[in-house]
Design an enzyme around this catalytic site. Structure first.
Site, short mmCIF file in Angstrom:
data_model
loop_
_atom_site.label_atom_id
_atom_site.label_comp_id
_atom_site.label_asym_id
_atom_site.label_seq_id
_atom_site.Cartn_x
_atom_site.Cartn_y
_atom_site.Cartn_z
N ASP A 92 0.87 -1.18 0.00
CA ASP A 92 0.00 0.00 0.00
C ASP A 92 0.91 1.23 0.00
O ASP A 92 1.71 1.42 0.93
CB ASP A 92 -0.90 -0.03 1.25
N TYR A 97 -5.28 11.17 -3.48
CA TYR A 97 -5.73 12.43 -2.85
C TYR A 97 -4.78 12.97 -1.78
O TYR A 97 -5.03 14.00 -1.21
CB TYR A 97 -7.14 12.29 -2.28
C1 PLP Z 1 -2.45 3.27 4.26
C2 PLP Z 1 -3.81 3.69 3.84
N1 PLP Z 1 -4.57 2.86 3.08
C3 PLP Z 1 -5.80 3.22 2.68
C4 PLP Z 1 -6.33 4.44 3.02
C5 PLP Z 1 -7.71 4.85 2.63
O1 PLP Z 1 -8.34 4.15 1.71
P1 PLP Z 1 -9.67 4.70 1.06
O2 PLP Z 1 -9.28 5.75 0.08
O3 PLP Z 1 -10.27 3.51 0.47
O4 PLP Z 1 -10.51 5.32 2.14
C6 PLP Z 1 -5.59 5.33 3.79
C7 PLP Z 1 -6.13 6.66 4.19
O5 PLP Z 1 -7.27 6.96 4.13
C8 PLP Z 1 -4.31 4.94 4.21
O6 PLP Z 1 -3.59 5.75 4.95
N1 KYN Z 2 -9.51 9.65 3.40
C1 KYN Z 2 -9.72 10.51 4.41
C2 KYN Z 2 -10.94 11.13 4.58
C3 KYN Z 2 -11.16 12.00 5.63
C4 KYN Z 2 -10.12 12.26 6.49
C5 KYN Z 2 -8.91 11.67 6.35
C6 KYN Z 2 -8.70 10.75 5.33
C7 KYN Z 2 -7.44 10.06 5.18
O1 KYN Z 2 -7.02 9.80 4.09
C8 KYN Z 2 -6.70 9.68 6.37
C9 KYN Z 2 -5.38 9.07 6.09
N2 KYN Z 2 -5.45 7.87 5.30
C10 KYN Z 2 -4.60 8.75 7.32
O2 KYN Z 2 -3.45 8.43 7.14
O3 KYN Z 2 -5.07 8.82 8.43
#
Ligand code: PLP
Ligand code: KYN
Length: 416
Positions: free
Chosen positions: A201, A226
């Site tokens: 990841d 993002y």
């Molecule tokens: C390591 C990791 N994997 C996955 C995600 C998120 O995945 P998704 O975009 O499906 O919410 C995040 C943060 O949101 C992340 O930090």
């Molecule tokens: N997708 C989000 C939507 C709302 C707030 C934060 C996120 C994050 O991406 C958090 C991030 N993955 C984290 O490392 O905590």
């Protein structure tokens, strides 16, 4: 120790400094949360208007062909590929990171099951981002073949967990809490020696540091657009499959967009020969189109320069916090060694949540993660050395003045 003028000098000599103008950032804000949501490329507003007004409004359904909508997931994948050490035709921009993990982990488990049905363990870290663990748990339950998740508490324990029952080693290259960076090549090699496949990841590494998927000989990878890639809130994620598994891995989400000929409208699923089989259904084109604006900025620099500045920014931040906030109970949980650090710095503080809210109240935006962690992300494309200075001064004011004790900073919000 550098002073404010030294920081201005560092900015004056920074070869990446001109790239900041490619982003829209409120002047009163120091933005250190690009590891959660990247800033908006200026070009994104015009691109969104173009997609909505011309391509959708005037082109209507014709735009699937004439505006290249149908090809977008592959085209964006090819454009992103150089940032992660991938080749053309190996990457798709599509779905969410969670959904892509489901597809790739499902595909890798199936492959391993065919090669050796005794390999039913997925090794990961207990501290991995929860969605990665949740997706693995859900897949294991759904498969009903005895798959299980084996979690280690420390990175040093990974080798011992890689027994002959392991199907997949599933890791996040940069830890979302601590910012610790794994040695992808070494761990992939070890997984392969033990007969396991390696799924990475890259949520906190793509666009943050040079990633070399092919060089590391990884099997598959996912990641967000993002964060450091600045694709916009909820922008589609990406997935990568090693050349040796192209045309071999099968997606468990066999939707019509992954069919060899979607518009043949065949009742029988027949997968696309290439990476396209990992598409599922119709893409969110408005959001997808904006990913390109973020990728364009990277084409004006290279990841070695990004890494060089990232380490300089995080080194400076660590040194200044230790010097200027040293009297306060802040514990650095990010590795000091460059080869073990991503592009974020995290400190633990007993009142971490309130301290972060007070900082945000002063216009210095980082975020908070349990337990007690203040997270600061550094995006070399737009973060300046003077931002580091100003952020540390704000942190010092919040701590010295005990501003965080105010009632309003104790209120918990849904998203932290
Ligand atoms: C390591 C990791 N994997 C996955 C995600 C998120 O995945 P998704 O975009 O499906 O919410 C995040 C943060 O949101 C992340 O930090
Ligand atoms: N997708 C989000 C939507 C709302 C707030 C934060 C996120 C994050 O991406 C958090 C991030 N993955 C984290 O490392 O905590």
């Amino acid at each position: 120790m550098p002073n404010r003028d030294d920081c201005l000098q560092l900015d004056a000599h920074d070869p990446l400094a001109p790239l900041r103008a490619a982003f829209e950032l409120p002047p009163s804000v120091v933005y250190l949360d690009g590891n959660s949501l990247g800033a908006r490329p200026r070009a994104a507003a015009a691109r969104a208007a173009q997609v909505v007004q011309q391509e959708w409004g005037e082109g209507l359904i014709r735009s699937w062909n004439s505006a290249g909508w149908f090809a977008l997931p592959r085209r964006l994948g090819d454009r992103l590929a150089p940032l992660i050490g991938a080749g053309a035709g190996e990457v798709l921009v599509t779905d969410t990171t969670s959904v892509n993990l489901f597809k790739l982990l499902g595909a890798l488990l199936r492959l391993q099951h065919e090669r050796d049905a005794r390999r039913r363990v997925i090794v990961s870290e207990r501290g991995n981002f929860p969605t990665d663990l949740h997706i693995a748990q859900g897949l294991a339950r759904m498969l009903r073949q005895g798959h299980e998740l084996r979690l280690v508490d420390r990175a040093e324990d990974i080798p011992a967990a890689l027994g002959d029952d392991v199907a997949v080693l599933m890791l996040t290259q940069v830890d979302y809490r601590t910012g610790a960076l794994h040695d992808m090549a070494a761990l992939t090699r070890l997984a392969h020696e033990r007969g396991a496949l390696a799924l990475w990841d890259l949520a906190h590494s793509a666009g943050a540091l040079p990633v070399d998927l092919r060089g590391a000989d990884a099997d598959a990878a996912v990641g967000c657009t993002y964060k450091y890639l600045n694709g916009g809130p909820g922008a589609p994620a990406f997935l990568w499959i090693a050349p040796r598994w192209q045309g071999v891995l099968e997606t468990p989400l066999s939707g019509w967009w992954g069919h060899a000929e979607p518009f043949a409208m065949e009742p029988q699923y027949r997968p696309d020969a290439g990476i396209g089989r990992f598409l599922c259904g119709t893409q969110g084109i408005v959001s997808q189109a904006l990913v390109e604006c973020g990728l364009e900025v990277f084409e004006r620099t290279d990841m070695a320069a990004v890494r060089h500045k990232s380490l300089a920014l995080t080194d400076l931040f660590i040194a200044l916090v230790e010097q200027r906030c040293g009297a306060h109970p802040l514990t650095l949980i990010t590795p000091r060694q460059h080869e073990r650090r991503g592009s974020q710095v995290s400190w633990q503080h007993p009142q971490g949540y309130a301290v972060m809210q007070a900082l945000i109240g002063r216009g210095v935006i980082g975020d908070y993660r349990e337990p007690g962690i203040l997270r600061f992300g550094f995006t070399p494309l737009y973060t300046r050395f003077i931002d580091v200075w100003d952020a540390v001064e704000a942190l010092r004011a919040v701590l010295d003045g005990e501003e965080w004790k105010q009632e309003r900073f104790q209120v918990r919000t849904a998203v932290t």
